[in-house]
Design an enzyme around this catalytic site. Sequence first.
Site, short mmCIF file in Angstrom:
data_model
loop_
_atom_site.label_atom_id
_atom_site.label_comp_id
_atom_site.label_asym_id
_atom_site.label_seq_id
_atom_site.Cartn_x
_atom_site.Cartn_y
_atom_site.Cartn_z
N ASP A 116 40.32 45.23 -0.25
CA ASP A 116 40.27 45.51 -1.93
C ASP A 116 41.88 45.59 -2.40
O ASP A 116 42.14 45.02 -3.45
CB ASP A 116 39.68 47.00 -2.01
N HIS A 165 34.78 51.66 -0.42
CA HIS A 165 35.02 50.17 -0.04
C HIS A 165 33.48 49.63 -0.42
O HIS A 165 32.96 48.73 0.46
CB HIS A 165 35.20 49.98 1.26
#
Length: 332
Positions: free
Chosen positions: A152, A179
């Site tokens: 990310d 996530h």
Amino acid sequence: MKVTVCGAAGGIGQPLSLLLKLNPKITQLSLYDVVNAPGVGADLSHISTPAETSAFVPGDKNDGLAFSLKGSQIVIIPAGVPRKPGMTRDDLFNINAGIVKTLAEGVAEYCPDAFVLVISNPVNSTVPIFASVLKAKGVFNPRKVLGVTTLDIVRANTFISTLTDANVSNINVPVIGGHSGETIVPVFSVGTPSLYAKLDADAKAKLVHRVQFGGDEVVQAKNGAGSATLSMAYAGYKLAERIIEAITGASDVVECTFVYLDESIAGAKEARAKLGGELDFVSLPVKFGAKGVEEIKYQILDQLNDEEKALFEIAKVTLKGNVAKGVSFVEK
């Protein structure tokens, strides 16, 4: 230093293992998978770097998992099935949860003091599964069980550099929460305040959405033939590389990771308080040392702008359910 990759023959495992083979600080690289690991190991063993490569499947020497894990200081787990078109990370839960539970039992028995980096999706649930198994075995170390959310950050850095023509090497956007989709909260206002200020409200919203759902972009582009494997391997390696630096004496190693907020860790109590006591696991910047997480950098929670605060409130609700699902799986 021995590093083990569980799931080494898969789409993430192979490029991840290649990157690890190139690290001069790794002396032993151990590969494990249910099939094809010996072939990957043989291939990598021809590369002229110091790491000695070994590879195992379940039946080797009666217990291939045991031989792959014994003596390992870092265990990286990309094992599991990839996402397919239309699947969310949470859809993968029932398939990957059992795989992760089995590997957690192996770590508990054969290398309980190792750093464990969980890549297997959905991370918001698989890390709690891993922690719950280790707790049940009496060997859980909250400083060393980590969910890899680095992809990310990699995406946030890349996407804003593309929008602003900035040098991506100079960008480091912290990403907090979890996530998966809306649990991913990129904190552009802290990581790239001057670049972020150049964007209008619409561009900012699209940028955040792209970071949150960047995995879908790859799944669609591969037409159902795979998911984000190369970028995930790179991200997993980046976190492993930083932990190797901490183990070998580097100071001030700070990275975002999905971690259990154990109050024995500096800053964890403050983080829990700021989260209203609602979350046991969350991704935040942490400081690493040779023995694992030394400090939770909770101060970032006071630095969010109004848009990021709103995103984080949404993230907390979903994340709480994801974590509970993982814990419940082990309890049942």
